[in-house]
Design a protein around this motif. Structure first.
Motif, PDB file in Angstrom:
ATOM      1  N   ALA A 135       8.831   9.030  24.579  1.00  0.00           N
ATOM      2  CA  ALA A 135       8.990  10.409  25.009  1.00  0.00           C
ATOM      3  C   ALA A 135       9.974  11.165  24.130  1.00  0.00           C
ATOM      4  O   ALA A 135      11.018  10.640  23.723  1.00  0.00           O
ATOM      5  CB  ALA A 135       9.456  10.461  26.467  1.00  0.00           C
ATOM      6  N   GLY A 136       9.611  12.417  23.851  1.00  0.00           N
ATOM      7  CA  GLY A 136      10.483  13.310  23.103  1.00  0.00           C
ATOM      8  C   GLY A 136      11.022  14.371  24.038  1.00  0.00           C
ATOM      9  O   GLY A 136      10.966  14.234  25.261  1.00  0.00           O
ATOM     10  N   VAL A 137      11.536  15.425  23.458  1.00  0.00           N
ATOM     11  CA  VAL A 137      12.021  16.568  24.228  1.00  0.00           C
ATOM     12  C   VAL A 137      11.321  17.833  23.738  1.00  0.00           C
ATOM     13  O   VAL A 137      10.913  17.915  22.594  1.00  0.00           O
ATOM     14  CB  VAL A 137      13.562  16.727  24.109  1.00  0.00           C
ATOM     15  CG1 VAL A 137      14.281  15.586  24.791  1.00  0.00           C
ATOM     16  CG2 VAL A 137      13.985  16.819  22.658  1.00  0.00           C
ATOM     17  N   VAL A 138      11.171  18.803  24.616  1.00  0.00           N
ATOM     18  CA  VAL A 138      10.459  20.016  24.254  1.00  0.00           C
ATOM     19  C   VAL A 138      11.361  21.064  23.595  1.00  0.00           C
ATOM     20  O   VAL A 138      10.872  22.077  23.135  1.00  0.00           O
ATOM     21  CB  VAL A 138       9.740  20.643  25.476  1.00  0.00           C
ATOM     22  CG1 VAL A 138       8.646  19.731  25.976  1.00  0.00           C
ATOM     23  CG2 VAL A 138      10.722  20.975  26.574  1.00  0.00           C
ATOM     24  N   PHE A 139      12.647  20.822  23.550  1.00  0.00           N
ATOM     25  CA  PHE A 139      13.569  21.777  22.916  1.00  0.00           C
ATOM     26  C   PHE A 139      14.054  21.231  21.596  1.00  0.00           C
ATOM     27  O   PHE A 139      13.840  20.140  21.211  1.00  0.00           O
ATOM     28  CB  PHE A 139      14.740  22.133  23.821  1.00  0.00           C
ATOM     29  CG  PHE A 139      15.468  20.951  24.396  1.00  0.00           C
ATOM     30  CD1 PHE A 139      16.513  20.361  23.689  1.00  0.00           C
ATOM     31  CD2 PHE A 139      15.113  20.419  25.628  1.00  0.00           C
ATOM     32  CE1 PHE A 139      17.190  19.271  24.230  1.00  0.00           C
ATOM     33  CE2 PHE A 139      15.791  19.339  26.167  1.00  0.00           C
ATOM     34  CZ  PHE A 139      16.830  18.763  25.471  1.00  0.00           C
TER      35      PHE A 139
END
Length: 139
Positions: A135-139
């Motif tokens: 999982a990554g981050v959207v920001f």
């Protein structure tokens, strides 16, 4: 009623609770799943749902920064492997974020699934059609 693509309650909850670098595995019908890892079993029959369709739906609602696959996937099932790479490339383009791709031996891959928050089992019968999403981050 939920309006977005992902309507499976267990998968929707899993995606909503992922944190940065958490891992989930999407696998074919035959991958062994460690006893202590949550199993979300979608398999209905041979090929249903497919591995690639499941990947697309999960990508539609989650930000991924890395993936891990078994090296054998590219060798044994090259058409499926190329289709998956195209999906990942498209996702990277749409999100404007790179997706790091790495490979392990199939034995190492199976061991790595023990770190997953959950393993999503599909009805896929293509050899080595398995992937770990980081999982990554959207920001």
């Amino acid at each position: 009623m939920k309006k977005s693509t992902l309507i499976n309650a267990e998968l929707s909850y899993l995606v909503a609770t992922l944190g940065h670098t958490d891992e989930i595995t999407i696998c074919d019908a035959g991958l062994p799943i460690p006893q202590h890892v949550k199993r979300i079993d979608l398999a209905l029959t041979h090929g249903v749902p497919s591995f690639l369709d499941t990947v697309k739906v999960i990508l539609s609602e989650s930000q991924i920064e890395g993936v891990i696959m078994a090296a054998e996937f590219a060798e044994v099932s090259p058409a499926h492997h190329q289709a998956l790479l195209a999906i990942l490339d498209q996702e990277s383009t749409v999100t404007a974020k790179p997706i790091h791709i790495s490979y392990l031996s199939h034995e190492e891959f199976k061991q790595r699934t023990a770190q997953s928050r959950a393993v999503v089992r599909t009805g896929e019968y293509t050899p080595y059609a398995n992937i770990i999403f980081q999982a990554g981050v959207v920001f």
